[in-house]
Design a protein around this motif. Structure first.
Motif: not given
Length: 774
Positions: A6, A34, A36, A350-355, A410
């Protein structure tokens, strides 16, 4: 293994930048991988649908092995034993010895009395043996070590602005102490290094030193060419020995990685990146960009020493990407988008989507930054904590002009902002529960005045939800260390640990806790004092530095744990000092004027400093950002001819050496660390006590500065038992306390029950890991 890629951005506050250099594809923050969760087959090759996930919480400082986290290790292999007696085997049949007299009856095994007796005898012998061994050699569990007494290690010609780090260095299961140093013997640096145990080093201005946490014994020393002021240990195993390694940064472009077990340098930063007029700041970990199995690093490089305060056209600071394994550059560096300097340690968000976002600031004491609307920049790293309670850490920013702002982690939308005009701050924020709600609050230190001179300070606690001021503590002197917080067994009540210098007005009076002893340190330094012959030195007019602990129950009467008083410092003014001083003055301002026979009492020495000027000089913050300014600064044209003639006449009549005295005053620039360093199950506090003396000639003119530092370990429970309560409103014992009622009748040691270190959130600078995250 599936790795998705991402977008990962680098943002300034609040600006945005596309990546590390135009067109950079290798080493940039564009398209970072990223990680996982990776399914792991635990069935020895057989099919299974189960997965094992290892989380960051399963790792303890200094270890890379799981520590028994139930959430991470909940899978249980079920072995079904079906019809064991009918399993097929290719091995020859075994004839059962009939003497065993084994019978099968209703699922129970029946043994002969002889066999039962032998079995019980053997079992009793084994049990007795193990009991005897357990008594003779008891297991050492956490908290079973004896508490060690407080210790102190004193260093001369050395100073420190470093944050203390605690790490198990010698493998005994106990935390040890790592500090950074700067040597202060100007013009004779190599001798200063050798005096601290560094041999065969032609030139060094700093070092890293480790001490046994329980005893204070030195473990090793690493010499460095520049002063070390930031340390980070954790998350990085460079040499693959299963133990975490450390990073050190500082002045003169200093950055290196070292093995804390042996005190050996593992790598030094890529020299192609280094500007030796600049500083390196705290590096942060990013994913393994070069895929060598070691996380990589992002760091800020800036702070040019060659510019004066009024010179605003300065070189832009940089962000650099480094290989965590080698310290080599990955791709190109990124200049500050606004073209300004930088003094801030990067923080990775780090934001919610992992960025991932690398948060950095620009500007300085007299230079604005992108985030700031004033003439000052962002020097302090932000603190990341979830104030909006949406599951994503928010970004708490502190601008140098003391503006505190909370950005939604966020959306980057502003949650609240609080400004404090007329103040500036070098101290990191400290998060903790103060009022009785479910949101973390924030302690802030504000210094009143303008760089580089401050005349007072104030400690504040702000409501984490709204920014409303909850508590304040004013003082006369300015300090620069950062407060810490300690979690207690009460989940909503934390304790804030902080230093102050020179309490204000009536608050200078203290209320001693019943049964408590004084925790005042009184010492004399130098071997030249002889009673009846040495000059008097009124050090008691200088303010004390004090360590306080406060929570919401002790808000009106903070608990004083330590007091460091100014002390007399005796020194010899020599003929060599006189000649050097005269030569330097002539080089700067021209030959000395002709001597005039004027009575001494008709001349006025305009260069003499009073105690107020010295106090302001002690709080001169120039060196905190890499600028070292001479003090005192006379008028632009230098000292007057009258004052030079006056001083020359006085000193020509002297008989050398001249014994003189000046106050050696506390000079707070470092942040300590909390941990159990002796294994007794209670928390200790390790801190650096810095002291500074302004040496003058017999005429009162500034000569030089002498430094003294010591590294100290104290036990917090013992300090609480000996503590004083100080009323910050009146300085007097308030009504209701006089007869021993309310909190004064309770020993503070019994009030505070701190949780173990692994449950603490902010017991060191930028947190235990130095990443700014809660």
């Amino acid at each position: 293994m599936l790795l998705q890629e991402p977008s990962c951005y680098v943002i300034s506050l609040p600006g945005e930048s596309p990546g590390f250099g135009e067109g950079v594809t290798t080493g940039g923050l564009r398209n970072l991988p990223k990680y996982h969760e990776l399914p792991q087959d635990v069935s020895d090759g057989e099919d299974t649908d189960e997965e094992v996930t290892i989380t960051a919480a399963d790792f303890q400082p200094g270890h890379f092995l799981p520590q028994g986290n139930d959430k991470a290790w909940t899978q249980k292999d079920q072995i079904e034993l079906d019809e064991i007696g009918t399993q097929k085997s290719n091995r020859p049949s075994k004839v059962i010895d009939s003497e065993l007299d084994v019978q099968v009856s209703s699922g129970w095994l029946a043994l002969s009395r002889t066999r039962i007796a032998c079995f019980l005898f053997s079992l009793s012998m084994c049990v007795g043996f193990f009991v005897a061994m357990a008594i003779a050699f008891p297991c050492e569990e956490e908290g079973t070590h004896l508490q060690t007494p407080p210790w102190r290690v004193t260093l001369s010609d050395a100073a420190s602005e470093t944050s203390v780090r605690l790490y198990d260095i010698d493998g005994d299961g106990l935390l040890d102490v790592i500090v950074g140093l700067g040597f202060t013997a100007l013009g004779n640096i190599s001798d200063s290094c050798r005096s601290l145990g560094v041999d065969e080093v032609s030139s060094c201005a700093g070092g890293i030193r480790a001490y046994n946490g329980a005893t204070g014994k030195q473990l090793w020393h690493i010499p460095t060419f520049g002063e070390v002021f930031l340390l980070r240990c954790g998350g990085l195993d460079i040499n693959a020995d299963g133990w975490e390694d450390c990073l050190a940064t500082g002045r003169m472009g200093l950055m290196l990685a070292f093995n804390p077990k042996l005190g050996e340098v593992l790598w030094r930063v890529d020299p192609t990146l280094v500007d030796h007029h600049w500083n390196f700041y705290m590096p942060q970990l990013v994913p393994d960009l070069d895929r060598d199995g070691v996380p990589d690093l992002v760091a800020a490089h800036g702070g040019d020493l060659r510019f004066k305060a009024h010179e605003h056209n300065r070189t832009a600071g940089r962000l650099v990407l480094l290989s965590g394994a080698t310290g080599r550059s990955l791709g190109s560096w990124l200049d500050m988008p606004d073209g300004h300097e930088t003094y801030m340690s990067v923080v990775v968000h780090q934001t919610r989507d992992g960025s991932l976002y690398a948060l950095f600031g620009s500007g300085g004491e007299t230079i604005t930054g992108e985030w700031s609307s004033s003439s000052k920049g962002v020097i302090l790293p932000p603190v990341l904590l979830d104030l909006t309670r949406d599951g994503v850490r928010d970004i708490v920013v502190s601008v140098f002009d003391s503006t505190v702002a909370v950005l939604d982690g966020e959306t980057l939308e502003e949650v609240w902002t609080k400004s404090f005009p007329g103040t500036e701050s070098y101290s990191l924020l400290a998060p903790g529960f103060f009022n009785n709600d479910s949101t973390l609050d924030i302690m802030v230190r504000l210094n009143k005045g303008g760089w580089p001179k401050y005349n007072s300070s104030q400690m504040l606690i702000l409501d984490g939800r709204t920014g409303t001021e909850l508590w304040s503590f004013p003082t006369h002197g300015a300090t620069f260390s950062s407060p810490l917080t300690l979690r207690t067994e009460d989940p909503g009540r934390d304790a804030f640990l902080f230093w102050v210098l020179g309490r204000e007005g009536p608050a200078a009076q203290s209320v001693q806790h019943p049964g408590g002893g004084s925790h005042v340190r009184r010492r004399r330094h130098g071997g030249h004092e002889e009673e009846g012959h040495a000059p008097s030195c009124d050090a008691m007019n200088m303010p004390s530095q004090e360590l306080f602990l406060v929570d919401r129950d002790f808000a009106r009467t903070p608990i004083r744990l330590v007091e460091l008083e100014s002390i007399p410092y005796y020194y010899n003014y020599t003929e060599e000092d006189y000649r050097k001083q005269k030569l330097e003055e002539e080089q700067r301002f021209g030959p000395s004027p002709d001597f005039e026979d004027v009575p001494l009492e008709t001349e006025e020495d305009s260069t003499e400093m009073d105690l107020t000027e010295e106090l302001i000089a002690v709080t001169d913050a120039a060196s905190l950002t890499g600028r070292r300014t001479a003090f005192p600064a006379n008028s632009p044209d230098g000292p007057t001819d009258s004052s030079r003639r006056q001083r020359q006449r006085r000193q020509d009549d002297l008989t050398f050496p001249v014994l003189l005295c000046t106050p050696m005053s506390p000079n707070d620039r470092t942040t300590g660390a909390v941990g159990d360093v002796d294994g007794d199950g209670t928390l200790d506090y390790v801190f650096i006590e810095g002291r500074l003396a302004f040496l003058k000639d017999p005429g009162g003119s500034f000569l030089r500065m002498d430094y003294l530092m010591s590294i100290n370990k104290i036990n917090l429970n013992v300090s609480l038992a000996e503590a004083h309560l100080v009323n910050i409103q009146t300085g007097q014992t308030p009504p209701g306390y006089q007869n021993g009622t309310h909190l004064l009748s309770r020993n503070p040691m019994g009030h505070f029950h701190f949780v173990p270190l692994h449950q603490q959130r902010w017991a060191g600078y930028m947190g235990q890991r130095g990443d700014g995250k809660v």
